[in-house]
Enzyme design. Structure first.
Site, PDB file in Angstrom:
ATOM      1  CB  CYS A   1      -0.889   0.021   1.233  1.00 30.95           C
ATOM      2  SG  CYS A   1      -2.019  -1.358   1.286  1.00 30.95           S
TER       3      CYS A   1
ATOM      4  NE  ARG B   1       5.786   1.122  -1.304  1.00 32.72           N
ATOM      5  CZ  ARG B   1       6.393   1.533  -0.210  1.00 32.72           C
ATOM      6  NH1 ARG B   1       7.440   2.308  -0.309  1.00 32.72           N
ATOM      7  NH2 ARG B   1       5.966   1.183   0.973  1.00 32.72           N
TER       8      ARG B   1
ATOM      9  CD1 TRP C   1       0.079  -6.502  -2.768  1.00 34.58           C
ATOM     10  CD2 TRP C   1      -0.144  -6.920  -0.578  1.00 34.58           C
ATOM     11  NE1 TRP C   1       0.503  -7.785  -2.533  1.00 34.58           N
ATOM     12  CE2 TRP C   1       0.369  -8.072  -1.205  1.00 34.58           C
ATOM     13  CE3 TRP C   1      -0.378  -6.947   0.796  1.00 34.58           C
ATOM     14  CZ2 TRP C   1       0.676  -9.236  -0.505  1.00 34.58           C
ATOM     15  CZ3 TRP C   1      -0.076  -8.106   1.504  1.00 34.58           C
ATOM     16  CH2 TRP C   1       0.449  -9.224   0.844  1.00 34.58           C
TER      17      TRP C   1
ATOM     18  CG  ASN D   1      -0.206   2.788   3.451  1.00 28.75           C
ATOM     19  OD1 ASN D   1      -1.119   2.710   2.648  1.00 28.75           O
ATOM     20  ND2 ASN D   1       0.985   3.312   3.150  1.00 28.75           N
ATOM     21  N   GLY D   2      -1.624  -0.276   6.502  1.00 30.96           N
ATOM     22  CA  GLY D   2      -1.521  -0.992   7.772  1.00 30.96           C
ATOM     23  C   GLY D   2      -2.713  -1.915   7.961  1.00 30.96           C
TER      24      GLY D   2
ATOM     25  CD  GLU E   1      17.316 -15.471  -2.171  1.00 33.50           C
ATOM     26  OE1 GLU E   1      16.549 -15.587  -1.198  1.00 33.50           O
ATOM     27  OE2 GLU E   1      17.143 -14.642  -3.078  1.00 33.50           O
TER      28      GLU E   1
ATOM     29  CE  LYS F   1      14.283 -14.317  -5.290  1.00 30.57           C
ATOM     30  NZ  LYS F   1      14.926 -13.872  -4.107  1.00 30.57           N
TER      31      LYS F   1
ATOM     32  CD  GLU G   1      10.368 -14.318  -4.007  1.00 26.86           C
ATOM     33  OE1 GLU G   1      11.553 -14.523  -4.342  1.00 26.86           O
ATOM     34  OE2 GLU G   1       9.978 -13.253  -3.532  1.00 26.86           O
TER      35      GLU G   1
ATOM     36  CG  HIS H   1      18.289 -36.242   9.670  1.00 29.99           C
ATOM     37  ND1 HIS H   1      18.577 -37.281  10.523  1.00 29.99           N
ATOM     38  CD2 HIS H   1      19.481 -35.657   9.375  1.00 29.99           C
ATOM     39  CE1 HIS H   1      19.889 -37.308  10.754  1.00 29.99           C
ATOM     40  NE2 HIS H   1      20.452 -36.326  10.065  1.00 29.99           N
TER      41      HIS H   1
ATOM     42  CE  LYS I   1      11.952  -4.914  -4.428  1.00 29.15           C
ATOM     43  NZ  LYS I   1      12.639  -6.227  -4.500  1.00 29.15           N
TER      44      LYS I   1
HETATM   45  C1  F6R Z   1      12.173 -12.336  -1.910  1.00 26.49           C
HETATM   46  C2  F6R Z   1      11.718 -11.069  -1.419  1.00 26.49           C
HETATM   47  C3  F6R Z   1      11.215 -10.981  -0.019  1.00 26.49           C
HETATM   48  C4  F6R Z   1      11.988  -9.878   0.720  1.00 26.49           C
HETATM   49  C5  F6R Z   1      11.413  -9.672   2.126  1.00 26.49           C
HETATM   50  C6  F6R Z   1      12.197  -8.650   2.910  1.00 26.49           C
HETATM   51  O1  F6R Z   1      12.575 -12.266  -3.232  1.00 26.49           O
HETATM   52  O2  F6R Z   1      11.758 -10.093  -2.105  1.00 26.49           O
HETATM   53  O3  F6R Z   1      11.320 -12.185   0.637  1.00 26.49           O
HETATM   54  O4  F6R Z   1      13.328 -10.239   0.773  1.00 26.49           O
HETATM   55  O5  F6R Z   1      10.093  -9.248   2.029  1.00 26.49           O
HETATM   56  O6  F6R Z   1      12.196  -7.411   2.288  1.00 26.49           O
HETATM   57  P1  F6R Z   1      13.230  -6.292   2.675  1.00 26.49           P
HETATM   58  O7  F6R Z   1      14.581  -6.783   2.311  1.00 26.49           O
HETATM   59  O8  F6R Z   1      12.810  -5.106   1.859  1.00 26.49           O
HETATM   60  O9  F6R Z   1      13.101  -6.063   4.140  1.00 26.49           O
END
Ligand code: F6R
Length: 610
Positions: A2, A27, A75, A101-102, A482, A486, A489, A505, A605
């Site tokens: 948001c 975002r 959002w 927002n929130g 990680e 990816k 996502e 395990h 984002k």
């Molecule tokens: C993964 C991704 C999210 C962010 C997480 C933290 O690709 O983008 O998992 O890493 O939301 O975000 P920041 O780094 O902005 O605190």
């Protein structure tokens, strides 16, 4: 996630708000809206699902002469992404308008109280209770200011709010609790935004609101009262010393591919002025100023979410190995509710690309009372986390626009290597070798990118599998986590990251010919032979295997189904090369599936709610 933008002044407010909302688009959001009063003081409320530009045809149908407007990108948290659920929300008389927002945690309770009082709700959101509640108290107390204060006192949760009402068409009320909000100061005009980037092209003079501040903003006056301290607050403006972060696609089809290919530059930018290789020195100005406190620390707690948390896990291995300081990495969302011993000699290090992640901010707030040093490793300059910490290091990776984080991880890990070297004060036998290795790292990162066609070939071969297991050991264990994130996502394929030694395990039960494994099995790992044994265990059970191996390792090619070769590198720097490769692997599968790579479904984002 948001976003809020507001304007009051002598320019066309709706256009300024619209531009500001567009600056926040990256975002992630699912609907947008704005409201202003026309010259007859009638409200024009415009909201729509989809892109901010979808508001334009609606705006064209109304008289745009207006000098005050508030707008929002939503959002969805409570209720589907529909135009009814989009903000601004209003009371039944359409005289009070709110963007929020929130999350209002007690909205169900408030909604039921208000429904009993005769209010009818038009959305499924938590936010709609706010204008209704203000209306309720306004009518009861016969004064807008008092009504608003009474309503705010009933809200539980987090909020940044911009509020306007038809009785005061020349005033914006703004308030916040655990969600950022900033006022921009112009010449006979004021701006309001949840992210300074939305208003930076107009003014750099800003006032950051604090929790419980209630600002009353008109064209040429601002009054701020702090509702918790019950007094008027002295207004202190500051001058932001950075420009709006602009990022163009250039020749790339999307931001994610561009940002992956920025890895070599990202590494260089992270090291500029900090790595003085010929002198064997790491200079971190942000940490030097707290050196006296750093000399007495006995523990570091790293907090972050998602990709930033995984970077923190690499940091744990690094700082413990190089600087011999115990490190613990915690998910910010867990940390903030844990009851654990915490002393002044512990340092908290918050890692965040956006600098606005609600959970990470809450983790920092939690330690407020302990008197410990709060450090930040943040990309977004001037963001909330950068301001909440005592000191820190900026990534300088430039804007990251794709929702899935790529170059931020590369930058965070590079800087964590620098931090570990800095804290080691040179007392480590690998110190100079690692410094030399970082100098070569951009070239090695480029060598991985140069293999994109080969990585794509392997990715296409595996694109139709429904599940993946990613495994690695040591520095490459967080990389496996990680890499799996990816893939999840951006391709929506289920993937799990595991420490290679852990598969026997439990996860081994999943393995059959339909469940491929991506194994990071590079020479730099002292445990390579053990990882190879794990690969054999998978092979024996019929699981297809792709290995990330060090160039020249012919042995692995004989065991696994496919190999992607990476340049040889020292442990922690190797993790960076593995990460780039896994980013490309996920990218090419998403591309083959024709998915929206920059904005994967359901994600935003900047995650500004819990
Ligand atoms: C993964 C991704 C999210 C962010 C997480 C933290 O690709 O983008 O998992 O890493 O939301 O975000 P920041 O780094 O902005 O605190």
């Amino acid at each position: 996630m948001c976003g809020i933008v507001g304007y009051i002044g002598h320019k066309q407010a709706s256009d300024i708000v619209l531009n500001g909302l567009e600056a926040l688009e990256y975002r992630g959001y699912d609907s947008a809206g704005l409201v202003f009063f026309d010259q007859q003081n009638r409200p024009e409320l415009i909201k729509q699902t989809g892109r901010v530009k979808n508001l334009l045809p609606l705006l064209d149908q109304v008289n745009r002469a207006n000098q005050l407007a508030i707008g929002h990108t939503r959002w969805a948290t409570h209720g589907l992404p529909t135009s009814n659920n989009a903000h601004p929300h209003t009371n039944n008389d359409q005289t009070i308008f709110v963007v929020h927002n929130g999350i209002i945690e007690n909205y169900l309770q408030l909604k039921s109280l208000l429904t009993n009082q005769g209010y009818t709700f038009n959305s499924e959101t938590d936010s709609e209770v706010i204008p209704m509640l203000i209306d309720y108290y306004y009518k009861k107390l016969k004064n807008f200011d008092n009504g608003l204060r009474a309503a705010l006192a009933d809200l539980k949760g987090t909020y940044a709010l911009a509020i306007i009402n038809s009785q005061q068409p020349d005033t914006i009320y703004a308030t916040r609790l655990s969600s950022p909000l900033v006022i921009g100061v112009g010449q006979d005009e004021h701006y309001l935004a949840s992210d300074p980037n939305a208003i930076l092209e107009h003014t750099k003079k800003v006032i950051f609101l604090e929790d419980y501040d209630l600002a009353i903003i008109s064209k040429n006056k601002i009054e701020i009262n702090n509702l918790s301290k019950k007094r008027r607050r002295k207004i202190k403006s500051e001058l932001l010393d950075y420009d709006q972060e602009k990022s163009e696609l250039g020749n790339y089809p999307n931001f994610m591919l561009k940002e992956i290919f920025q890895a070599p530059t990202t590494i260089k930018e992270a090291c500029v002025g900090r790595l003085l290789a010929d002198q064997g020195l790491v200079k971190l100005g942000g940490l030097e100023m707290v050196n006296s406190q750093l000399n007495y620390i006995d523990r570091i707690v790293i907090v972050g979410c998602g990709t930033s948390y995984y970077a923190g896990l690499v940091g744990e291995y690094l700082i413990e190995e190089l600087a011999n300081i115990p490190v613990e990495v915690q998910l910010a969302s867990e940390f903030k509710y844990r009851k654990e011993p915490f002393s002044r000699s512990t340092v908290i290090l918050a890692i965040s690309q956006s600098g606005e992640t609600a959970d990470t901010m809450a983790a920092l707030e939690k330690v407020d009372g302990y008197g410990c040093l709060k450090l930040g490793l943040v990309n977004a300059v001037g963001s909330s986390i950068a301001r909440m910490t005592d000191a820190g290091v900026y990534c300088h990776a430039g804007p990251e626009k794709a929702v899935a984080s790529t170059k931020a991880f590369i930058s965070q890990v590079t800087i964590l290597i620098l931090i570990a070297l800095y804290l080691s004060k040179g007392n480590n036998q690998d110190y100079q070798a690692l410094i030399n290795e970082i100098v070569n790292l951009p070239t090695k990162a480029q060598a991985v990118l140069d293999q994109a066609a080969n990585i794509k070939k392997v990715a296409l071969k595996y694109k139709d599998y429904a599940n993946f297991l990613y495994i690695g050991r040591g520095y490459n264990y967080p990389c496996a986590l990680e890499g799996a994130l990816k893939l999840k996502e951006i391709t929506y394929i289920h993937a799990e990251g595991y420490a290679a030694g852990e598969i026997k395990h439990g996860p081994l039960a999943l393995i059959d010919k339909s469940f491929p494994t991506l194994a990071i099995a590079v020479n730099s790992s002292p445990l390579l032979n053990k990882t190879i044994s794990n690969i054999e265990e998978i092979k024996t059970r019929g699981g297809p295997i792709i290995a990330l191996a060090t160039m020249g390792n012919k042995k692995l090619a004989r065991i696994v189904d496919d190999v992607i070769y990476l340049p040889d590198a020292l442990g922690p720097t190797q993790a960076i090369l593995s990460a780039i490769c896994l980013q490309l692997f996920a990218y090419y599968i998403a591309e083959a599936k024709g998915l929206n790579i920059d904005q994967p479904r359901n994600l935003a984002k900047s995650v500004t709610v819990e």
